[in-house]
Design an enzyme around this catalytic site. Structure first.
Site, PDB file in Angstrom:
ATOM      1  N   ASN A 180      11.090  -7.794 -38.324  1.00  0.00           N
ATOM      2  CA  ASN A 180      12.339  -7.794 -39.097  1.00  0.00           C
ATOM      3  C   ASN A 180      13.507  -8.039 -38.156  1.00  0.00           C
ATOM      4  O   ASN A 180      13.574  -7.441 -37.080  1.00  0.00           O
ATOM      5  CB  ASN A 180      12.518  -6.444 -39.804  1.00  0.00           C
TER       6      ASN A 180
ATOM      7  N   HIS B  26      10.858  -4.992 -32.232  1.00  0.00           N
ATOM      8  CA  HIS B  26       9.505  -4.471 -32.424  1.00  0.00           C
ATOM      9  C   HIS B  26       8.745  -5.335 -33.402  1.00  0.00           C
ATOM     10  O   HIS B  26       9.330  -5.936 -34.302  1.00  0.00           O
ATOM     11  CB  HIS B  26       9.535  -3.014 -32.925  1.00  0.00           C
TER      12      HIS B  26
ATOM     13  N   HIS C 189       5.682  -5.035 -36.167  1.00  0.00           N
ATOM     14  CA  HIS C 189       4.803  -4.146 -36.933  1.00  0.00           C
ATOM     15  C   HIS C 189       3.420  -4.788 -36.982  1.00  0.00           C
ATOM     16  O   HIS C 189       3.292  -5.950 -37.354  1.00  0.00           O
ATOM     17  CB  HIS C 189       5.293  -3.995 -38.377  1.00  0.00           C
TER      18      HIS C 189
HETATM   19  P1  5GP Z   1      12.358  -1.849 -38.984  1.00  0.00           P
HETATM   20  O1  5GP Z   1      12.769  -1.642 -40.411  1.00  0.00           O
HETATM   21  O2  5GP Z   1      13.495  -1.685 -38.018  1.00  0.00           O
HETATM   22  O3  5GP Z   1      11.603  -3.150 -38.775  1.00  0.00           O
HETATM   23  O4  5GP Z   1      11.267  -0.747 -38.699  1.00  0.00           O
HETATM   24  C1  5GP Z   1      11.536   0.463 -38.067  1.00  0.00           C
HETATM   25  C2  5GP Z   1      10.264   1.285 -38.151  1.00  0.00           C
HETATM   26  O5  5GP Z   1      10.387   2.355 -37.245  1.00  0.00           O
HETATM   27  C3  5GP Z   1       9.987   1.888 -39.533  1.00  0.00           C
HETATM   28  O6  5GP Z   1       8.721   1.446 -40.006  1.00  0.00           O
HETATM   29  C4  5GP Z   1      10.018   3.400 -39.283  1.00  0.00           C
HETATM   30  O7  5GP Z   1       9.052   4.104 -40.035  1.00  0.00           O
HETATM   31  C5  5GP Z   1       9.748   3.488 -37.788  1.00  0.00           C
HETATM   32  N1  5GP Z   1      10.353   4.646 -37.145  1.00  0.00           N
HETATM   33  C6  5GP Z   1      11.636   5.074 -37.271  1.00  0.00           C
HETATM   34  N2  5GP Z   1      11.840   6.155 -36.509  1.00  0.00           N
HETATM   35  C7  5GP Z   1      10.677   6.410 -35.867  1.00  0.00           C
HETATM   36  C8  5GP Z   1      10.278   7.416 -34.920  1.00  0.00           C
HETATM   37  O8  5GP Z   1      11.044   8.281 -34.501  1.00  0.00           O
HETATM   38  N3  5GP Z   1       8.996   7.367 -34.483  1.00  0.00           N
HETATM   39  C9  5GP Z   1       8.114   6.405 -34.903  1.00  0.00           C
HETATM   40  N4  5GP Z   1       6.859   6.458 -34.419  1.00  0.00           N
HETATM   41  N5  5GP Z   1       8.454   5.454 -35.793  1.00  0.00           N
HETATM   42  C10 5GP Z   1       9.732   5.447 -36.262  1.00  0.00           C
END
Ligand code: 5GP
Ligand code: ZN
Length: 114
Positions: free
Chosen positions: A87, A100, A102
């Site tokens: 994303n 990052h 996924h």
């Molecule tokens: P984004 O929406 O930025 O692509 O994804 C961020 C991801 O980070 C989400 O899937 C969320 O669940 C994960 N996430 C957010 N905070 C933490 C955390 O403190 N630890 C871990 N392991 N994952 C996190």
């Protein structure tokens, strides 16, 4: 000064369930998994988004994909299949501004660009 969440996880200042690490990459279970396997693969250096990457990040970006390859094999989902999601910025749904990927697997994925 509060530091980036994923930088703190990479450093070990915040706990995570680590699944993989090499000189450039760190990977850990997502805290809110959307699939039986949901792993976040991050560069160890702080890079906010994909569009902050340039030619000097070419090796690093390739490294992240090869890390996904290795992790998928370690998890035994390489043959069944899996999905990588990256994303970027608000309309891409990015919430954490440390690049990052996924890695999602362990169930059938559907095409849901939402
Ligand atoms: P984004 O929406 O930025 O692509 O994804 C961020 C991801 O980070 C989400 O899937 C969320 O669940 C994960 N996430 C957010 N905070 C933490 C955390 O403190 N630890 C871990 N392991 N994952 C996190
Ligand atoms: Zn960071």
């Amino acid at each position: 000064m509060p530091e980036c969440l994923f930088c703190r996880i990479v450093k070990g200042d915040l706990p995570s369930r680590k699944v993989y690490e090499d000189e450039l990459t760190f990977a850990f279970d997502d805290i809110n998994p959307k699939a039986p396997v949901h792993i976040l693969i991050v560069p160890k250096i702080h890079l906010p988004t994909l569009v902050d990457a340039g030619p000097s990040e070419q090796e690093l970006l390739g490294h992240l994909l090869l890390a996904a390859n290795k992790i998928a094999k370690e998890k035994g989902i390489d043959g069944r299949g899996f999905r990588l999601v990256l994303n970027c910025n608000p309309e891409g749904g990015q919430v954490v501004y440390h690049l990052h990927i996924h890695l999602l697997g362990g169930r059938q994925m559907r095409w849901q660009p939402a």
